[in-house]
Design a protein around this motif. Structure first.
Motif, short mmCIF file in Angstrom:
data_model
loop_
_atom_site.label_atom_id
_atom_site.label_comp_id
_atom_site.label_asym_id
_atom_site.label_seq_id
_atom_site.Cartn_x
_atom_site.Cartn_y
_atom_site.Cartn_z
N GLU A 156 3.72 6.19 5.44
CA GLU A 156 3.84 5.07 6.37
C GLU A 156 2.78 5.16 7.47
OE1 GLU A 156 5.72 2.43 6.57
OE2 GLU A 156 7.33 2.72 5.09
N VAL A 157 2.58 6.36 8.01
CA VAL A 157 1.57 6.54 9.05
C VAL A 157 0.19 6.17 8.53
CG1 VAL A 157 0.33 8.29 10.38
CG2 VAL A 157 2.83 8.27 10.37
N LEU A 158 -0.16 6.67 7.34
CA LEU A 158 -1.47 6.40 6.78
C LEU A 158 -1.72 4.91 6.62
CD1 LEU A 158 -4.00 7.78 5.20
CD2 LEU A 158 -2.80 6.87 3.21
N CYS A 159 -0.78 4.23 5.97
CA CYS A 159 -1.00 2.82 5.63
C CYS A 159 -0.90 1.91 6.84
CB CYS A 159 0.00 2.40 4.55
SG CYS A 159 -0.13 3.36 3.02
N ALA A 160 0.01 2.23 7.76
CA ALA A 160 0.18 1.38 8.94
C ALA A 160 -0.95 1.55 9.94
CB ALA A 160 1.52 1.69 9.61
N GLU A 161 -1.44 2.78 10.10
CA GLU A 161 -2.51 3.03 11.07
C GLU A 161 -3.89 2.88 10.45
OE1 GLU A 161 -1.92 6.65 13.25
OE2 GLU A 161 0.19 6.20 13.67
N GLY A 162 -3.94 2.68 9.13
CA GLY A 162 -5.21 2.56 8.44
C GLY A 162 -6.12 1.46 8.95
N PRO A 163 -5.62 0.22 9.10
CA PRO A 163 -6.51 -0.86 9.56
C PRO A 163 -7.18 -0.57 10.90
CG PRO A 163 -4.52 -1.78 8.60
CD PRO A 163 -4.30 -0.30 8.69
N GLU A 164 -6.43 -0.01 11.84
CA GLU A 164 -7.02 0.31 13.15
C GLU A 164 -8.05 1.44 13.01
OE1 GLU A 164 -5.70 1.56 17.72
OE2 GLU A 164 -4.19 1.35 16.14
N ALA A 165 -7.75 2.44 12.18
CA ALA A 165 -8.69 3.54 11.99
C ALA A 165 -9.99 3.04 11.37
CB ALA A 165 -8.05 4.62 11.12
N GLY A 203 2.26 16.31 3.03
CA GLY A 203 3.08 15.65 2.01
C GLY A 203 2.61 14.26 1.66
N LEU A 204 1.56 13.79 2.31
CA LEU A 204 1.07 12.42 2.11
C LEU A 204 0.78 12.11 0.64
CD1 LEU A 204 -0.33 9.71 2.83
CD2 LEU A 204 -2.37 11.06 3.41
N HIS A 205 0.02 12.95 -0.02
CA HIS A 205 -0.44 12.65 -1.37
C HIS A 205 0.56 13.05 -2.45
CE1 HIS A 205 -4.22 11.56 0.40
NE2 HIS A 205 -4.42 12.77 0.85
N GLY A 206 1.58 13.80 -2.07
CA GLY A 206 2.56 14.22 -3.06
C GLY A 206 1.92 15.02 -4.17
N ALA A 207 2.26 14.69 -5.41
CA ALA A 207 1.76 15.43 -6.56
C ALA A 207 0.47 14.85 -7.12
CB ALA A 207 2.83 15.46 -7.66
N HIS A 264 0.84 -1.20 0.00
CA HIS A 264 0.00 0.00 0.00
C HIS A 264 0.87 1.25 0.00
CE1 HIS A 264 -3.67 2.24 1.94
NE2 HIS A 264 -3.38 2.70 0.74
N VAL A 265 1.93 1.22 0.78
CA VAL A 265 2.89 2.34 0.80
C VAL A 265 3.49 2.54 -0.59
CG1 VAL A 265 5.17 3.07 1.65
CG2 VAL A 265 3.44 2.19 3.25
N ALA A 266 3.93 1.45 -1.20
CA ALA A 266 4.57 1.55 -2.52
C ALA A 266 3.61 2.12 -3.56
CB ALA A 266 5.07 0.17 -2.96
N ASP A 267 2.36 1.69 -3.54
CA ASP A 267 1.37 2.20 -4.50
C ASP A 267 1.14 3.70 -4.28
OD1 ASP A 267 1.14 -0.34 -5.50
OD2 ASP A 267 -0.75 -0.79 -4.49
N THR A 268 1.06 4.10 -3.01
CA THR A 268 0.82 5.52 -2.69
C THR A 268 1.99 6.38 -3.13
OG1 THR A 268 -0.55 4.89 -0.79
CG2 THR A 268 0.32 7.13 -0.81
N LEU A 269 3.21 5.89 -2.90
CA LEU A 269 4.40 6.64 -3.31
C LEU A 269 4.49 6.74 -4.82
CD1 LEU A 269 7.05 5.23 -0.80
CD2 LEU A 269 5.98 7.49 -0.76
N ALA A 270 4.14 5.67 -5.52
CA ALA A 270 4.20 5.69 -6.98
C ALA A 270 3.21 6.72 -7.54
CB ALA A 270 3.90 4.30 -7.53
N ALA A 271 2.01 6.76 -7.00
CA ALA A 271 1.02 7.71 -7.47
C ALA A 271 1.44 9.14 -7.16
CB ALA A 271 -0.34 7.42 -6.84
N GLY A 272 2.16 9.34 -6.07
CA GLY A 272 2.57 10.67 -5.65
C GLY A 272 3.64 11.30 -6.50
N ALA A 273 4.13 10.58 -7.50
CA ALA A 273 5.06 11.12 -8.51
C ALA A 273 6.32 11.73 -7.92
CB ALA A 273 4.33 12.16 -9.38
#
Length: 505
Positions: A79-88, A356-360, A61-70
């Protein structure tokens, strides 16, 4: 006793208010300029991207998010988003959100640029409404003071610290901490999937108060809005299920644009559609979902199905005319990983914020998750009493440019402002158009906030100037920011932009 003021009623604001409610020594007020249901969250269709299966991982999930963020996403924020996502997401379920299930398990769908089927939906294509409704029901049963139909026009700043907000009627609403969760600014543009309330209010208030904003040049245009009044969103999940884009001759054209065709990143698909429309003299392209069948479309996408049929389209039989529309603001008030802004006492979460989460370019269905994750983190930040403002001091966050807010001339109509932004700072930009737009904005005064509508217009005018200045300063193409005069990406690593508003003389 700590008084927390939350401004906004989307998933981020509702989560923050509910998480703070009942904490010892804490009182919470939630303020919204319309009804609680009037938010981008309510209209969100696509779902929530989160790891819930054994064949998927947080790392992927991290890799996909970083790739989209260009190349611009902040690694730690992702990392925070994807790691804490399941609990949220589990907290959402505990609060009554009923995600769709299949064979007793959470049903998972695929969307563009995701490597796994990890998108959770509720009510087929009514995910945002289901989340908002469940959280609003909890809010109604809480001790949170709710003030609907109440417009905040400015932040109160004393001694360099934010101490509350000033309301349209002049009332001072004071608080120990203010959390802005006011959403995006889709109404900057004449074509948008956002509701009418998305007028950049929190961002404008923060800019006027002297807060630093970041990455305002990056606006995501959803590739497929219905080419009909209202620009109803046709979810990316429709393409995830197999719908394809065709030109007026019935030919699939995205295969010539990107290897992933219709499932390429959103900015790629949106520009691919815009380019094809230009070849067709502006005629919309078509989204062909006929192979999926009318019965499946009605069952899987009941909200879209009702909307398109209400507008006279039978998408089970005929392809839909679609066009890009402004959808999501990657930029916003600059924050750190704990939602702290550059102003003490002021915090920001959700679409109004930029850590900076979503990047570009935001990865599909990460926005609702962002609100759920960071809406929880901000409460811990406020109540932990972490001292000092939240600033990014590393080399990947540029020193902010200063934009002079003038008040000359007459104020523009909203339609004039929207058309200017669409032409100069839409899917494609260049120095000539951006420079002319900056000059025009300098000639237009900021409207006086005498009622709710003019307050929104004032906010759009402020945000528009900051967006144009940011777009002019970034001399490269990356993600949602495409400069035809600088069509290639710049050096790596990419640097986050910054902007601060200063008053004219």
């Amino acid at each position: 006793m700590t008084h927390l003021l939350v401004v906004g009623s989307g998933v981020a604001g509702l989560t923050a208010a509910l998480d703070a409610d009942g904490r010892p020594g804490v009182t919470v007020t939630l303020l919204t300029k319309a009804t609680l249901e009037s938010s981008n969250t309510w209209f969100a269709q696509g779902g929530v991207a989160v790891v819930t299966s054994s064949d998927d991982t947080v790392a992927e999930h991290v890799a996909d998010t970083l790739a989209a963020g260009a190349g611009l996403s902040d690694d730690e924020a992702v990392e925070v988003l994807c790691a804490e996502g399941p609990e949220a997401v589990q907290h959402l379920i505990d609060r009554g959100v009923l995600f769709d299930v299949h064979d007793g398990q959470l049903a998972r769908g695929l969307e563009a640029a995701h490597s796994h089927e990890r998108i959770l939906h509720a009510g087929g294509d009514a995910t945002g409404a289901a989340i908002a409704a469940a959280l609003i029901a909890r809010l109604r049963d809480s001790t949170v003071t709710v003030r609907e139909n109440t417009t905040a026009v400015d932040l109160l700043v004393e001694g360099g610290r934010v101490v509350g907000v000033r309301l349209l009627d002049g009332e001072r609403l004071e608080a120990d901490a203010v959390v802005l969760a006011t959403g995006g600014a889709g109404q900057l543009y004449p074509y948008t999937t956002n509701p009418a309330v998305a007028t950049g209010d929190g961002l404008a208030m923060a800019l006027r108060a002297g807060a630093v904003a970041a990455d305002l040049e990056f606006y995501q245009f959803h590739p497929t809005s219905l080419a009909a009044p209202g620009n109803h969103l046709v979810s990316e999940a429709v393409r995830g299920e197999g719908a394809v884009l065709i030109d007026r001759d019935g030919r699939r054209f995205m295969q010539d644009v990107h290897p992933d065709a219709e499932l390429a990143p959103r900015d790629v698909v949106a520009r691919g559609i815009a380019a094809q429309m230009a070849l067709q003299g502006g005629e919309p392209v078509r989204l062909d979902a006929t192979a999926l069948g009318a019965e499946f479309l009605a069952r899987r996408f009941p909200t879209i199905d009702a909307a398109v049929r209400a507008r006279g389209f039978d998408w089970g039989r005929d392809p839909l005319p679609v066009t890009p529309a402004a959808h999501y603001f990657m930029g916003g008030i600059r924050t750190d990983l704990w939602a702290r802004t550059s102003l003490p006492g002021l915090f920001a979460v959700g679409e109004v914020a930029c850590n900076g989460l979503h990047g570009a370019n935001r990865l599909a269905s990460n926005s609702l998750l962002e609100g759920a994750v960071y809406g929880r983190r901000v409460v811990d930040t406020v109540l932990a009493g972490v001292p000092g403002p939240g600033r990014h001091d590393d080399a990947e966050w540029a020193a902010p440019i200063k934009v002079v807010l003038d008040g000359r001339g007459v104020a523009p109509s909203r339609a004039e402002l929207q058309q200017l932004l669409w032409d100069a700072a839409g899917l494609t930009r260049d120095a000539t158009g951006l420079t002319a737009a900056a000059e025009q904005l300098a000639r237009w005064a900021v409207p006086a906030a005498t009622d709710a509508k003019s307050a929104e217009d004032a906010n759009l005018r402020v945000v528009a100037q900051a967006v144009v200045a940011s777009a002019l300063a970034r001399r490269e193409s990356r993600g949602g920011h495409f400069r035809s005069d600088f069509p290639e990406a710049g050096p790596s690593p990419a640097v986050h932009s910054g902007v601060v508003i200063v008053a004219g003389e």
